[in-house]
Design an enzyme around this catalytic site. Structure first.
Site, PDB file in Angstrom:
ATOM      1  N   ASN A 237     -24.155  21.988 -36.303  1.00  0.00           N
ATOM      2  CA  ASN A 237     -25.310  21.636 -35.799  1.00  0.00           C
ATOM      3  C   ASN A 237     -25.503  21.295 -34.368  1.00  0.00           C
ATOM      4  O   ASN A 237     -24.236  21.325 -34.008  1.00  0.00           O
ATOM      5  CB  ASN A 237     -25.679  20.317 -36.578  1.00  0.00           C
ATOM      6  N   GLY A 340      13.966   7.493  -2.080  1.00  0.00           N
ATOM      7  CA  GLY A 340      13.833   6.450  -1.103  1.00  0.00           C
ATOM      8  C   GLY A 340      12.290   6.529  -0.747  1.00  0.00           C
ATOM      9  O   GLY A 340      12.335   6.303   0.532  1.00  0.00           O
ATOM     10  N   GLY A 341      11.292   7.152  -1.368  1.00  0.00           N
ATOM     11  CA  GLY A 341       9.942   7.036  -1.049  1.00  0.00           C
ATOM     12  C   GLY A 341       9.653   7.954   0.287  1.00  0.00           C
ATOM     13  O   GLY A 341      10.512   8.947   0.698  1.00  0.00           O
ATOM     14  N   ARG A 343      10.849   6.961   3.257  1.00  0.00           N
ATOM     15  CA  ARG A 343      11.954   6.825   4.071  1.00  0.00           C
ATOM     16  C   ARG A 343      12.689   8.164   3.778  1.00  0.00           C
ATOM     17  O   ARG A 343      13.159   9.044   4.713  1.00  0.00           O
ATOM     18  CB  ARG A 343      12.618   5.901   3.770  1.00  0.00           C
ATOM     19  N   SER A 371      13.016  12.045  -6.014  1.00  0.00           N
ATOM     20  CA  SER A 371      12.012  11.485  -5.904  1.00  0.00           C
ATOM     21  C   SER A 371      11.574  11.582  -4.356  1.00  0.00           C
ATOM     22  O   SER A 371      10.907  12.799  -4.113  1.00  0.00           O
ATOM     23  CB  SER A 371      12.814   9.821  -5.785  1.00  0.00           C
ATOM     24  N   ASP A 743      11.310   8.892 -13.000  1.00  0.00           N
ATOM     25  CA  ASP A 743      12.231   8.873 -11.619  1.00  0.00           C
ATOM     26  C   ASP A 743      13.672   8.808 -11.778  1.00  0.00           C
ATOM     27  O   ASP A 743      14.445   7.883 -12.458  1.00  0.00           O
ATOM     28  CB  ASP A 743      11.848   7.813 -10.766  1.00  0.00           C
TER      29      ASP A 743
END
Length: 950
Positions: A237, A340-341, A343, A371, A743
């Site tokens: 329908n 370490g992002g 950095r 990471s 991570d």
């Protein structure tokens, strides 16, 4: 073709070597060899002309000897058919082999430098042995891989084929038929099967439809008594489809390899004919082996010749003698980048630039990231001009992108775009968590909006085609809910070719990551996961600790004590995340309902929903208007997605009293909370990453496989401390529909495990550690010490990390670790993030001008250092300082790298076990079946007693 004809030097027109039985276009050319190279050529002639057939003959065994000069001005191929391949060899054969062996050693001068690959029944010392000729079209020559002899077996599943044929007299009932003719279709739901709800197409206005459509299901092979198919006759329908009837059918009654036809009645008149057939599905979409995949082997083979050439150029440039003389002697070098992002990402940019400019990068086989370093590799290999133009352009783009905070993307128009993608992914049946959202943020920040839409990990295959660049390798962890990642974890490796867990010897094609598997079969294939999603998984520490990230970006966390342990905090947060986001039915067995849609799961089991009739608003408050926001039992995220991510505020907004927060933080909290239906800074819901379990239903023949299976195994954990690696040998929970991927920095912050696999034969590791420390002068060995423990627990060669070197020599740019007693252990050059000589020197050997203080800065000791792990915004000057520092530190020790390349080359030359599997290894292995052990021993004896793995 006679032996004499085959032994002539052939110059292929199309680049192929002449092989008996093949007829490529060639022209014959007399060999122009020096006297010493001629002696090797003549010695190979003596093997066939003067040597008699042995007792164990191998007739018409093709033998290839490839001679390549150091100047690269010729490559000739000799193909012979020898009639002696057994263990008994005449004195003349042995003498000829000794002559050829001597020619490959120090007796050759640079002008006569050559590589020899002789495919003989016996090993000519430094020559590589194989019994197969080269293949056409650039394919890799097949040779024995000892790791293929370890059995990795999975039980097959059953494939149920349902063929819906036709319907008769389909009725909506006495009154229903008066007003409407049915638009029928059939829906079949098997709760035990993945992707278990399927349907035919509908047929408009037809009570006697002819469907003739086939639906396929995959079923477990165990107890089939409870496998029931719910068969529904539906009427399509415009608004809500109507159920005309429902019956159940026991699938267990269907015999294997038999076609069964059944007619089902749904009401007084409606009938449907359906055909069933159940078969054993032996084919698997997973690769089950301890060996490397064929694509990686092909890459290594192609890369090896380029590495050898690059090493010779590097040594000549620096006026160094020694180094590799043959392909066998060329060491395998890998570069590791820690987490370490930003950095780590910025530091890795400086390291790769230094390696590239010095020529060392051309000598490397692998680049590995964890990471933040994996984010850099993603940007590097996704760039259209890499590797042709090196990393300079990539670094410039990253520098520009991170000048602004990624949180500027938390605008209504961006959130609307993100919400539509999350909604589509959830409706398709894939898990959606905050990792998806964070991946979009980080992907658009580093890749740009356009590239974010298209970039895929599998695209990196083009970057490393023909060994043109080192192979990138990224990592994450599979972890369990309610268990510390330090206690239990599996390292997951991501390459352009495949993704998998070496511990189980089970890998999937990179394009299939996130798709639905069952018992090794691809039950439902989704589009390849975008690169930005993988970036979110690789760096999911910041998704888990997103509240800290927001606080740091707005200056709230400046007074956080440095003594707080990042890994411990992340582990505690992760445990809470997985407990609050652990599906109630997720750990159940295969008999549980396997609803395909995450959307439906959220409806039925809303995790941690808001109070009834509550809607999060843009301004931190909540609307309690029943007319405006009926929840219908849905979780916050699903309610927001149902509304299409509407940015409109309700007419009536009733604010609840809440503790006062800084305005910017409150706004961002409300902004993100509107997507997930919760206060993201206070709630842990959705923040731990999830994917569909690609090993679901797999029946492992053993709970785990050794990364070093030729080494005797001892389960006694006497190395690690309490709470460290206690359950790392326990298996994955194959009954779970979804698993957590997080991570890898939760264990140790450098991606050593993939590079320690003996299959990769890594000789030299250039480890760049960008991990945070309490101060600039703190001991920099925390992560590598954990890696050493992990390696010893897995019986993998690893050099002893002598902590006393820090006390003796103090802080310096790099430390060299080697194991003098174990010839198989890699040499590690451990680069540390420190600022020592860079304060006084602009470049190695170039002092700074008076008044130049650009290099005089601290990394960890500064009160408001920009290089905090949680800082996601670098001014151009801050980026330049850190990148230049790491570039300087790397260039300062290029001579150290060259010295270790020579040492690794010499070690390969004098050691028969370096990068090899010996007969002793095979005989001492307790993990090989007796049948495979005998077969492998036979191959080893024919190959001279050892297998070279590269």
């Amino acid at each position: 073709m006679t032996n004499e004809e085959a032994a002539k030097v052939l110059e292929p027109v199309d680049g192929e070597a002449l092989v008996p039985g093949r007829k490529p276009a060639i022209r014959r050319k007399s060999p122009k060899l020096s006297s010493k190279s001629r002696r090797l050529y003549d010695s190979t002639q003596d093997l066939t002309k003067e040597d008699g057939a042995g007792e164990n003959e191998v007739p018409n065994s093709p033998v290839q000897v490839t001679l390549t000069s150091s100047e690269g001005n010729f490559e000739q191929t000799l193909v012979e058919s020898l009639e002696n391949g057994g263990e008994k060899t005449s004195d003349k054969m042995q003498s000829s082999r000794r002559t050829a062996t001597n020619l490959t050693q120090d007796s050759l001068d640079d002008a006569d430098y050559f590589d020899a690959q002789a495919h003989l029944a016996g090993d000519l010392s430094s020559l590589t042995v194989s019994s197969e000729p080269p293949l056409r079209n650039g394919r890799v020559r097949s040779k024995t891989d000892p790791f293929q002899f370890f059995e990795v077996k999975h039980d097959p599943c059953h494939q149920l084929t349902v063929r819906v044929l036709r319907g008769r007299n389909i009725s909506k009932g006495l009154f229903g038929d008066i007003f409407d003719v049915p638009d029928p279709y059939i829906e079949i739901h098997i709760h035990n099967a993945p992707d278990g709800k399927k349907a035919t197409s509908h047929v408009d206005n037809n009570p006697n439809p002819e469907w003739d459509e086939t639906l396929t299901y995959f079923l477990p092979t165990g107890d089939e008594k409870n496998i029931i198919a719910e068969i529904s006759l539906m009427d399509s329908n415009y608004s809500v489809d109507e159920i005309l009837g429902k019956v159940e059918f026991d699938i267990g009654k269907i015999p294997l390899e038999t076609t069964v036809l059944r007619t089902f009645s749904f009401n007084e008149t409606s009938e449907v004919d359906i055909e069933f057939r159940k078969e054993v599905k032996y084919d698997s979409n997973l690769r089950s082996s301890l060996a490397l995949c064929e694509e990686e082997k092909a890459f290594r083979s192609a890369r090896k010749s380029k590495v050898l050439k690059a090493m010779r150029i590097l040594l000549e440039k620096h006026n160094r003698v020694g180094g590799p003389r043959t392909m066998r002697e060329a060491p395998v070098i890998t570069v590791l980048g820690s987490g370490g992002g930003f950095r780590a990402m910025t530091g890795y940019a400086g390291a790769i630039k230094a390696l590239h400019d010095s020529g060392v990068l051309d000598c490397c086989t692998y680049l590995t990231g964890l990471s933040g370093s994996s984010w850099y590799l993603a940007c590097l290999y996704a760039h259209e001009n890499f590797p042709v133009r090196g990393p300079t352009e990539v670094n410039a783009e990253i520098r520009h992108f991170i000048e602004n905070s990624p949180f500027w993307l938390l605008r209504p128009e961006c959130l609307m775009r993100y919400s539509h993608r999350l909604h589509a992914k959830m409706k398709a049946g894939q898990p959606v968590t905050f990792t998806d959202f964070f991946g979009m943020l980080i992907g658009q920040t580093l890749l740009g909006a356009e590239k974010m839409q298209t970039a895929k990990l599998s695209d990196f295959q083009n970057k490393i085609k023909d060994g043109g660049a080192p192979m990138p390798m990224m990592t994450c962890l599979h972890v369990r809910p309610k268990t510390s990642a330090m206690t239990f974890h599996d390292w997951v490796e991501f390459s352009p070719f495949e993704i998998g867990i070496a511990k189980y010897g089970t890998f999937m094609n990179t394009k299939h990551f996130g798709s639905k598997f069952f018992m090794g079969v691809l039950a439902k294939q989704f589009e390849e996961s975008p690169l930005h999603f993988l970036m979110g998984v690789w760096g999911s520490a910041f998704s888990i600790l997103f509240n800290r990230l927001l606080e740091k970006s707005h200056g709230i966390a400046d007074n956080i004590k440095k003594a707080v342990d990042f890994r411990q905090e992340m582990q505690e947060e992760l445990t809470q995340c997985m407990q609050s986001n652990d599906d109630g039915d997720d750990s159940s067995d295969e008999t549980a309902d396997d609803t395909d849609s995450e959307y439906d799961d959220a409806v039925e089991n809303p995790p941690n929903p808001h109070p009834p009739l509550t809607r999060t608003t843009w301004f931190g408050g909540r609307s309690n208007s029943p007319e405006k926001c009926k929840s219908n039992g849905r979780s916050g995220m699903m309610r927001w997605l149902d509304w299409g991510g509407s940015m409109e505020e309700p007419d009536e907004v009733e604010e609840k009293p809440k503790p006062k927060k800084p305005h910017s933080r409150s706004f961002l909290n409300s902004l993100i909370g509107s997507v997930f239906g919760t206060d993201i800074l206070e709630s842990r819901e959705y923040r731990a990453g999830k994917i569909l379990n690609y090993m679901r239903g797999v029946s492992l023949s053993r709970p785990y496989y050794l990364l070093s299976p030729f080494t005797p195994f001892d389960e006694n954990n006497t190395i690690a401390e309490v709470g460290e690696f206690e359950k790392i040998h326990e298996p994955i929970e194959v009954k779970r529909k979804k698993v957590h991927m997080v991570d890898a920095g939760l264990t140790f912050n450098s991606p050593y495990p993939p590079m320690l696999r003996p299959q990769r034969t890594v000789d030299l590791i250039l480890s760049f550690d960008f991990s945070g420390r309490d101060s600039d002068n703190s001991e920099p060995f925390k992560e590598i010490l954990l890696a050493e423990k992990w390696a010893k627990l897995h019986h993998l060669p690893f050099p002893k990390i002598d902590r006393s070197v820090f006390e003796r020599e103090g802080m310096k740019e790099c430390y060299v670790f080697r194991d003098e007693e174990d010839e198989r252990a890699p040499i590690i050059i451990h680069f540390v993030l420190c600022n020592v000589l860079f304060r006084k020197f602009k470049r190695p050997g170039v002092p700074r001008a008076r008044g130049d203080t650009s290099g005089d800065f601290d990394i960890f000791d500064a009160p408001k250092t920009p290089y905090s792990t949680f800082n996601f915004q670098y001014a151009n000057e801050e980026f330049d300082r850190l990148r230049d520092l790491v570039e300087f530190n790397t260039l300062l020790h290029i001579d150290t790298i060259i010295e270790e390349i020579i040492n690794c080359s010499n070690l390969r030359r004098r050691s028969q076990i370096r990068g090899s599997i010996t007969l002793k290894d095979v005989r001492n292995s307790v993990h090989l079946s007796e049948k495979n052990k005998r077969s492998l021993e036979k191959n080893l004896l024919n190959a001279g007693g050892s297998f070279h793995l590269d």
